[in-house]
Design an enzyme around this catalytic site. Structure first.
Site, PDB file in Angstrom:
ATOM      1  N   LYS A  35      55.769  60.499 -65.226  1.00  0.00           N
ATOM      2  CA  LYS A  35      54.784  59.478 -64.868  1.00  0.00           C
ATOM      3  C   LYS A  35      54.333  58.704 -66.099  1.00  0.00           C
ATOM      4  CE  LYS A  35      50.317  59.063 -62.430  1.00  0.00           C
ATOM      5  NZ  LYS A  35      49.249  59.830 -61.753  1.00  0.00           N
ATOM      6  N   SER A  57      47.750  58.565 -57.460  1.00  0.00           N
ATOM      7  CA  SER A  57      48.293  57.621 -58.409  1.00  0.00           C
ATOM      8  C   SER A  57      49.717  57.947 -58.856  1.00  0.00           C
ATOM      9  CB  SER A  57      47.388  57.548 -59.642  1.00  0.00           C
ATOM     10  OG  SER A  57      47.331  58.796 -60.313  1.00  0.00           O
ATOM     11  N   SER A  96      46.120  63.018 -56.891  1.00  0.00           N
ATOM     12  CA  SER A  96      47.172  62.067 -57.254  1.00  0.00           C
ATOM     13  C   SER A  96      48.586  62.615 -57.252  1.00  0.00           C
ATOM     14  CB  SER A  96      46.877  61.460 -58.626  1.00  0.00           C
ATOM     15  OG  SER A  96      45.776  60.595 -58.559  1.00  0.00           O
TER      16      SER A  96
END
Length: 472
Positions: free
Chosen positions: A80, A156, A180
């Protein structure tokens, strides 16, 4: 031979071991899949093809010598865009970060993956600073759901979930500050684990504080256990990390859940749940009972802690905002800007009161889990909703997280929690079942998820749905 990109990491490693498949073939197939479907999904914000292929060639040579360097040697992974990765920019989903600076540091999880021989393909998308449960930003646009391109991938860690579900890599690493990892895993139909806080070291620590965890997205529980064995290794840069854990999370994974005391809370006493989500989750709980778990419907007995979560989050956004120059502030995501403005209204006394309330919740859950081995809930209260651009609606606590009331409580309490697919809606969208363990009970959460997976294997979205021509 099956499509290489549909194989799990565990299956790939078995093929490397018997030399029926090469890490070079696998890396090439994953990169080809990225080229094919990522224009529609926008799961990746950075791809490093040549370094990835060079890493795969080095892995191939090690396997040919019968000397793999670690438990993930040759397995493609993605990271990420909040997690430092040497040789690749970490832009944090933001136009405020200079991509041209030297990128010479690996975060602990990235360093451990490299040491284990993983092939790092690139960086996956995030909203700016990981600030919301949808993955959209002025920097990378909208990340879409592999099951339906009109829907959000969640956030996210939306890019990580979409990448794994679409077969672009078998393992991707996300972060979870209020759901997330679990939100996008539920929306995209994969397994997502938020470990106990501190079990996976972080550096630098999140500006949003001690709610932020790092965890894997995979298409099998065994892959997540394998990744956790690597990710949980200590790193002195994280002063909040837990003591070393020498256990093997793959050992005992198939021991089942017969006799486990399972508390099922369909709404945590306060949530409103979409009827199709509620139905799929209840059917999933029935499967747990059929596997021998002793299931009782009971609520843990706390009020919705949304105000605690968003209060602490908005203060974190205000903190980050004040590290930015005025010209940087001018190009931020309107949602992040709105969060920072809300955070500016909190006093030191307000924050201290929120922390005290958080402590009461944490104590309540530690006591509750003395009577239960697991707590089971829906992962998210709704199926994946429409994919929308940044700034699509007014920012407030309800619009930010009101639709995911099952995720953020367990960031506040720091407990391990995972989501595993438990069915599809009538529109063909995945529904997630959340398993919450006692603090430090990460291995138990994995074991329970594995038992569930054996009676309901994780399905992949049809490749045809990811075509650019299906994009809204």
């Amino acid at each position: 031979m099956p499509d290489i990109t549909q194989l799990t990491a565990t299956q790939l490693l078995a093929r490397f071991r018997d030399r029926s498949l090469s890490p070079v073939d696998v890396a090439g197939a994953c990169l080809a899949r990225i080229r094919d479907v990522d224009p529609a999904l926008r799961a990746f914000c950075w791809i490093d093809e040549e370094p990835a292929l060079a890493s795969a060639r080095a892995s191939e040579q090690r396997w040919q010598r019968g000397a793999p360097c670690g438990p993930l040697d040759g397995v493609p992974v993605a990271i990420k865009d909040l997690i430092l990765t040497r040789g690749m920019p970490t832009l944090r989903g933001s136009r405020t970060v200079d991509a041209s600076q030297p990128w010479e540091v690996d975060a602990p999880v990235t360093a451990r993956l490299r040491e284990a021989g993983a092939v790092i393909l690139g960086k996956t998308t995030t909203p700016e600073f990981g600030c919301k449960g949808e993955t959209n930003s002025p920097l990378t646009g909208i990340t879409r759901n592999p099951w339906d391109l009109a829907r959000t991938a969640g956030g996210s860690s939306g890019g990580t979930a979409a990448a794994v579900a679409a077969g672009m890599c078998p393992i991707a690493i996300g972060t979870d500050g209020a759901g997330s990892v679990r939100i996008p895993a539920a929306f995209c139909g994969n397994f997502g684990l938020k470990p106990s806080f501190g079990r996976v070291p972080a550096y630098p620590l999140s500006p949003f504080g001690t709610v932020a965890h790092l965890g894997p997205h995979t298409m099998s529980v065994a892959d997540a256990a394998l990744a956790m064995n690597v990710m949980k290794r200590p790193d002195a840069r994280d002063w909040t990390s837990l003591p070393p854990d020498d256990s093997d999370y793959t050992a005992g994974l198939d021991d089942g859940i017969r006799g486990l005391r399972v508390a099922f809370s369909p709404a945590l006493g306060y949530a409103t749940v979409d009827p199709e989500v509620a139905s799929a989750v209840r059917a999933g709980v029935d499967r747990l009972a059929a596997l021998g778990a002793r299931v009782t419907q009971v609520d843990p007995g706390f009020d919705d802690p949304l105000e605690i979560t968003t209060g602490l989050w908005f203060v974190g956004a205000w903190t980050v905002w004040n590290t930015l120059a005025r010209e940087q502030q001018a190009v931020t995501d309107p949602d992040f800007r709105a969060q920072a403005e809300l955070g500016a209204a909190y006093s030191a006394l307000d924050v201290q009161r929120l922390q005290l309330r958080r402590g009461e919740l944490g104590s309540r859950m530690r006591q509750f889990m003395q009577d239960w081995d697991l707590l089971v809930t829906p992962a998210v209260a709704v199926p994946a909703f429409e994919a929308r651009p940044a700034g699509h609606s007014r920012m407030d606590p309800r619009s930010m997280l009101g639709w995911t009331p099952f995720s953020y409580p367990f960031n506040l309490t720091q407990q391990p929690a995972c989501t595993i697919p438990c069915g599809l809606t009538s529109a063909g969208l995945p529904v997630g079942l959340q398993l919450v363990g006692p603090m430090f009970g990460d291995a138990l959460v994995l074991r329970a998820a594995r038992a569930y997976e054996q009676v309901q294997p994780i399905a992949r979205p049809p490749l045809a749905r990811m075509s650019e021509r299906n994009r809204p």
